[in-house]
Design a protein around this motif. Structure first.
Motif, mmCIF file in Angstrom:
data_model
loop_
_atom_site.group_PDB
_atom_site.id
_atom_site.type_symbol
_atom_site.label_atom_id
_atom_site.label_comp_id
_atom_site.label_asym_id
_atom_site.label_seq_id
_atom_site.Cartn_x
_atom_site.Cartn_y
_atom_site.Cartn_z
ATOM 1 N N TYR A 251 0.826 -1.220 0.000
ATOM 2 C CA TYR A 251 0.000 0.000 0.000
ATOM 3 C C TYR A 251 0.853 1.259 0.000
ATOM 4 C CZ TYR A 251 -3.966 -3.016 1.032
ATOM 5 O OH TYR A 251 -4.912 -3.992 0.969
ATOM 6 N N THR A 252 2.045 1.152 0.572
ATOM 7 C CA THR A 252 2.884 2.350 0.575
ATOM 8 C C THR A 252 3.324 2.714 -0.843
ATOM 9 O OG1 THR A 252 4.937 1.133 0.949
ATOM 10 C CG2 THR A 252 3.743 1.852 2.895
ATOM 11 N N TYR A 253 3.145 1.796 -1.785
ATOM 12 C CA TYR A 253 3.490 2.083 -3.184
ATOM 13 C C TYR A 253 2.249 2.281 -4.054
ATOM 14 C CZ TYR A 253 8.270 0.616 -2.202
ATOM 15 O OH TYR A 253 9.535 0.523 -1.706
ATOM 16 N N SER A 254 1.110 2.467 -3.415
ATOM 17 C CA SER A 254 -0.136 2.402 -4.183
ATOM 18 C C SER A 254 -0.619 3.750 -4.701
ATOM 19 C CB SER A 254 -1.234 1.761 -3.339
ATOM 20 O OG SER A 254 -1.621 2.651 -2.306
ATOM 21 N N ILE A 255 0.248 4.722 -4.793
ATOM 22 C CA ILE A 255 -0.175 6.039 -5.254
ATOM 23 C C ILE A 255 -0.450 5.986 -6.759
ATOM 24 C CG2 ILE A 255 0.478 8.457 -5.409
ATOM 25 C CD1 ILE A 255 2.541 7.715 -3.146
ATOM 26 N N PRO A 256 -1.619 6.485 -7.171
ATOM 27 C CA PRO A 256 -1.955 6.417 -8.597
ATOM 28 C C PRO A 256 -0.874 7.036 -9.468
ATOM 29 C CG PRO A 256 -3.832 7.186 -7.337
ATOM 30 C CD PRO A 256 -2.679 7.089 -6.382
ATOM 31 N N GLY A 257 -0.526 6.315 -10.513
ATOM 32 C CA GLY A 257 0.377 6.844 -11.509
ATOM 33 C C GLY A 257 1.814 7.056 -11.073
ATOM 34 N N ARG A 258 2.124 6.639 -9.856
ATOM 35 C CA ARG A 258 3.489 6.855 -9.371
ATOM 36 C C ARG A 258 4.240 5.539 -9.350
ATOM 37 N NH1 ARG A 258 3.243 11.833 -8.151
ATOM 38 N NH2 ARG A 258 4.263 12.600 -6.294
ATOM 39 N N ASP A 259 5.312 5.508 -10.113
ATOM 40 C CA ASP A 259 6.118 4.296 -10.107
ATOM 41 C C ASP A 259 6.915 4.204 -8.812
ATOM 42 O OD1 ASP A 259 5.124 3.911 -12.567
ATOM 43 O OD2 ASP A 259 6.998 4.201 -13.659
ATOM 44 N N GLY A 260 7.191 2.987 -8.414
ATOM 45 C CA GLY A 260 7.976 2.789 -7.198
ATOM 46 C C GLY A 260 9.238 2.024 -7.532
ATOM 47 N N ARG A 261 10.315 2.445 -6.932
ATOM 48 C CA ARG A 261 11.564 1.699 -7.137
ATOM 49 C C ARG A 261 11.774 0.785 -5.953
ATOM 50 N NH1 ARG A 261 15.830 5.184 -10.517
ATOM 51 N NH2 ARG A 261 14.318 5.823 -12.078
ATOM 52 N N VAL A 262 11.881 -0.466 -6.241
ATOM 53 C CA VAL A 262 12.013 -1.419 -5.152
ATOM 54 C C VAL A 262 13.112 -2.431 -5.435
ATOM 55 C CG1 VAL A 262 9.575 -1.248 -4.544
ATOM 56 C CG2 VAL A 262 10.300 -3.017 -6.120
ATOM 57 N N SER A 263 13.553 -3.032 -4.380
ATOM 58 C CA SER A 263 14.487 -4.145 -4.470
ATOM 59 C C SER A 263 14.066 -5.107 -3.379
ATOM 60 C CB SER A 263 15.904 -3.660 -4.224
ATOM 61 O OG SER A 263 16.002 -3.181 -2.897
ATOM 62 N N LYS A 264 14.664 -6.258 -3.384
ATOM 63 C CA LYS A 264 14.345 -7.224 -2.349
ATOM 64 C C LYS A 264 14.623 -6.617 -0.970
ATOM 65 C CE LYS A 264 15.714 -11.725 -0.641
ATOM 66 N NZ LYS A 264 16.441 -11.100 0.461
ATOM 67 N N ASP A 265 15.761 -5.932 -0.851
ATOM 68 C CA ASP A 265 16.122 -5.337 0.431
ATOM 69 C C ASP A 265 15.113 -4.300 0.892
ATOM 70 O OD1 ASP A 265 18.279 -6.921 0.546
ATOM 71 O OD2 ASP A 265 19.757 -5.380 0.014
ATOM 72 N N LEU A 266 14.684 -3.450 -0.044
ATOM 73 C CA LEU A 266 13.743 -2.399 0.329
ATOM 74 C C LEU A 266 12.398 -2.980 0.725
ATOM 75 C CD1 LEU A 266 14.494 0.366 -2.285
ATOM 76 C CD2 LEU A 266 14.588 0.596 0.189
ATOM 77 N N LEU A 267 11.979 -3.989 0.001
ATOM 78 C CA LEU A 267 10.702 -4.599 0.341
ATOM 79 C C LEU A 267 10.806 -5.363 1.660
ATOM 80 C CD1 LEU A 267 9.595 -5.661 -3.197
ATOM 81 C CD2 LEU A 267 8.311 -4.173 -1.679
ATOM 82 N N ASP A 268 11.957 -5.972 1.875
ATOM 83 C CA ASP A 268 12.170 -6.638 3.158
ATOM 84 C C ASP A 268 12.099 -5.630 4.295
ATOM 85 O OD1 ASP A 268 12.374 -9.307 2.569
ATOM 86 O OD2 ASP A 268 14.519 -9.245 2.153
ATOM 87 N N GLU A 269 12.669 -4.475 4.039
ATOM 88 C CA GLU A 269 12.668 -3.429 5.060
ATOM 89 C C GLU A 269 11.239 -3.040 5.438
ATOM 90 O OE1 GLU A 269 15.114 0.053 4.032
ATOM 91 O OE2 GLU A 269 13.377 1.214 4.699
ATOM 92 N N ARG A 270 10.441 -2.802 4.414
ATOM 93 C CA ARG A 270 9.055 -2.413 4.699
ATOM 94 C C ARG A 270 8.248 -3.576 5.263
ATOM 95 N NH1 ARG A 270 7.091 2.497 0.872
ATOM 96 N NH2 ARG A 270 9.138 3.408 0.701
#
Length: 726
Positions: free
Chosen positions: A557-576
């Motif tokens: 959900y923290t990446y669910s902003i309309p039209g906004r791309d999110g940059r993620v990696s395994k580490d970042l997603l693990d963090e969240r």
RNA sequence: GGGUUCGUAGCUCAGUUGGUUAGAGCACUGCAUUGACAUUGUAGAGGCCACAGGUUCGAGUCCUGUCGAACCCACCA
């Protein structure tokens, strides 16, 4: 709602599957067309039947589910309709690859046997999709599940085809199409990708003129030369005919003037190959030029190429260069970087060529779509997609709807004999869902996947289905259409969203959905899309294993902003994921403190929800002491904000609000300060906790149900609670 | 060539119609800890909000321009 305490069962769920089964068995996901509750309908974009659901799907489904659960708590009759798409080319290619490994050739198998295999494979793949959906807690109404090749959609698709046909919007004929030699079918512009390639630009002598081309091998299909009408350099040549050496003899070619030619590029002269280039095809049409087929559908040169016949395009290009040089035709080469069209699915280079295909005239359809979009009937999130779609619709060319495949809706056109079928005799054919009688042969091709997907908002609700089961659904079409909410990845805005709007407007004279939510794309840290070949994707199942479903949902959900791309990696997603897993633990501890470690059981168990007044003031209620009044105010502020955020579909903000309230207001301040007046604070503690669970339920369905079940006074499921009214 | 979006803490990002002292998570530093919770608490450090102008009582937010990044569309042969 009256609470009958006798009927309340305390569920002690062992795991999330039990919770999910409990919801499903209690039919809590079911929409009820005959209820008088206001409807709220959400259409799940049918995932392609080709494999695992990826992270983008997980986010999309998490968003859909949060909105659906929120609306249910608000008292709506919610329909969250699931379905899957047969995904023509993609599915067929995947299956063929699989069969090839087993050494089974498609041709040998034959159409019928192959289709049997396909349906088997379909149910296999479907299982994994369905499992992931349930895993995620998707509160979909499974009784409404639809597959694009089901009977209902099949009848709807026929209705669509028949209508276009009768209105003269469908035609069949030779036309230049984007042809994928590997998939062996025509594809649409929107199904291609561009790859930057470093190639050469070849300067060739054509009679008195010199021209530049990147594709000398199409020389065999040339039928003219063209210059810009305003180009003074070549004025004297226009209209004249020259004899041109083609390597297989001489051919007479005219010089035509056409404004499509850019005088600044190359020498300002182009060779015109109407059979293998889109621009050239248009020029050819304007100047009545003959069309020659120099390249076959398998990507090899035809007999026009003489000794180069049978060679693949690239091979022929290499092999013919010495001869071109020797004959003085090739004057020079330059390095040249340009974009080459490749097939989105198999990445092979596309050959534009002439093929006999079915088309839909889209001008009127597009006009209708533009008008509803301009009326602002659809709430696009983000707003600017409205404009993007209108621009696309404005100069849309005819839609090639036929595909040379087996997996899909077969074109409902019949010919009286095999011979007329082969020649595609339009005059004799009949449009019919079933065979018109003995000896009639059905068209071999199937319809473009998007022909049926574009109809999805309607076909899922029984539109166009004249059968008994279809008619029994009309009430649902009336109640749930247009859909309240649709979500999509931006990459299929034209392929799917644009088509749905056109088709819906044309057939129902209205919009297909009221809210169109485009979520952003999840990319890697370098901003690249996730892809199998790059191996940069993050598997949602991994995250769920590691941090749990609810925490994974929260992270998404923290990446669910309309039209906004999110940059993620395994580490970042693990963090969240870890962060929200900690939040989950915090909430468990809070509930343990409130519900299990009670100071005096007699005091706490109030008999009904009404008898309690949590807002009663404590003796020392003021800001510094974080008393009852204070926390009730904070709760009210929070629930107001959360409601507003959810209404506006800003899930990331809602999540933020609740997180902050639970952890930093409720736990850190109120609970801490309540420790020295526990008995008196207990009713408020329970009240706040319950409200928090309800606010949080759309996002963390499993955890909130689990804790909710521990309350003494409660309804059967948290799903039956009321969202706080403000 | 046209269009869209973005540039905020070391990292990934929030910041709702302009309005106190610009926030979160992670990372970092000090302290605390027999406590519902170390998957913790508490205190803190860290930002010319890309740059330059403009509108305004007031700009991270609106306008113009510059630089940088990404994406989409298009018929560059």
């Amino acid at each position: 709602m009256k609470i009958n305490r006798k009927n309340i069962k305390h569920n002690n769920f062992k795991n999330q599957k039990e919770i999910y089964d409990f919801w499903e068995n209690e039919k809590l996901f079911r929409a009820n067309p005959s209820s008088n509750k206001k409807p709220y309908s959400l259409l799940i974009p049918p995932p392609n039947l080709t494999g695992e659901l990826h992270l983008g799907h997980a986010m999309q489904h998490a968003i859909l589910d949060a909105v659906a659960r929120f609306k249910r708590l608000q008292g709506f009759d919610v329909l969250l309709l699931p379905g899957v798409d047969h995904a023509g080319i993609q599915f067929e290619a995947t299956l063929d690859r699989k069969l090839k490994k087993k050494n089974i050739s498609k041709e040998k198998l034959g159409r019928e046997k192959w289709l049997e295999e396909a349906w088997k494979f379909k149910s296999e793949v479907y299982k994994s999709v369905s499992k992931t959906w349930r895993f995620l807690g998707l509160s979909a109404d499974w009784s409404h599940e639809v597959f694009t090749l089901d009977e209902g959609p099949r009848r709807a698709v026929f209705e669509e085809f028949k209508t276009y046909f009768e209105k003269g919007l469908i035609y069949k004929g030779p036309y230049i199409v984007q042809w994928c030699p590997k998939c062996n079918t025509a594809i649409e512009d929107v199904e291609l990708e561009y790859e930057e390639r470093k190639e050469k630009l070849y300067f060739l002598k054509y009679g008195p003129l010199t021209l530049a081309t990147a594709r000398p091998e199409t020389k065999f299909g040339d039928t003219a030369m063209a210059v810009n009408p305003k180009d003074k350099r070549y004025k004297e040549y226009v209209g004249k005919v020259f004899t041109i050496e083609t390597l297989t003899g001489n051919r007479k070619m005219k010089v035509v003037a056409d404004s499509a030619v850019d005088p600044k590029f190359g020498t300002g002269v182009i060779k015109v190959t109407p059979g293998h280039d889109f621009v050239d095809y248009e020029i050819g049409k304007r100047h009545n030029l003959p069309i020659l087929q120099a390249i076959n559908k398998d990507g090899r040169l035809t007999d026009l190429a003489g000794k180069y016949e049978g060679m693949k395009v690239m091979e022929a290009r290499e092999k013919m260069l010495p001869e071109l040089k020797e004959k003085g035709i090739l004057i020079k080469t330059e390095d040249y970087t340009h974009n080459v069209a490749v097939c989105e699915r198999c990445k092979s280079i596309i050959e534009p060529l002439i093929s006999e295909e079915w088309f839909v005239k889209v001008k009127d359809l597009a006009k209708g779509a533009i008008s509803v979009i301009n009326e602002d009937a659809i709430n696009f999130l983000p707003k600017n997609y409205k404009k993007i779609l209108v621009v696309w619709l404005k100069d849309l060319h005819d839609w090639c709807i036929s595909r040379t495949l087996w997996w899909g809706h077969r074109i409902p056109v019949w010919y009286p004999s095999t011979r007329s079928a082969r020649s595609g005799q339009v005059a004799e054919m009949k449009v019919s869902l079933e065979s018109p009688g003995k000896g009639w042969v059905q068209d071999e091709q199937v319809l473009d996947t998007w022909f049926s997907s574009g109809l999805w908002p309607m076909s899922t609700l029984g539109w166009g289905d004249q059968s008994q089961s279809g008619k029994s659904k009309w009430k649902e079409l009336v109640k749930y259409f247009p859909w309240d909410f649709e979500i999509s990845a931006p990459e299929i805005k034209y392929l799917w969203i644009g088509r749905m709007i056109m088709i819906s407007k044309y057939f129902t004279n209205t919009i297909p959905f009221k809210v169109m939510f485009f979520h952003g794309m999840l990319r890697d840290l370098q901003g690249r899309k996730f892809s199998k070949s790059l191996g940069n994707g993050v598997d949602p199942n991994y995250l769920i294993d590691q941090w749990g479903v609810d925490a994974t949902r929260m992270a998404l959900y923290t990446y669910s902003i309309p039209g906004r791309d999110g940059r993620v990696s395994k580490d970042l997603l693990d963090e969240r994921g870890k962060n929200f897993r900690n939040f989950e633990t915090k909430l468990r501890n809070i509930s343990r403190f409130i519900l299990e470690l009670k100071p005096d059981s007699n005091v706490i168990l109030s008999d009904s929800e009404e008898s309690r007044d949590p807002s009663s003031r404590t003796q020392d209620d003021n800001k510094e002491n974080f008393g009852n009044k204070w926390i009730m105010d904070e709760l009210s502020k929070t629930s107001q904000k959360v409601t507003k955020n959810l209404e506006q579909l800003e899930l990331h903000l809602a999540v933020d609000e609740i997180y902050n309230f639970v952890w930093h207001q409720f736990a850190d301040k109120y609970i801490e300060s309540s420790k020295n007046r526990r008995v008196e604070a207990q009713p408020t503690l329970e009240h706040i906790l319950k409200q928090v669970l309800i606010l949080l339920h759309p996002f963390m369905p499993f955890l909130t149900e689990e804790i909710y079940q521990k309350f003494g006074v409660k309804r059967k499921s948290i799903m039956l609670e009321d969202f706080p009214q403000n």
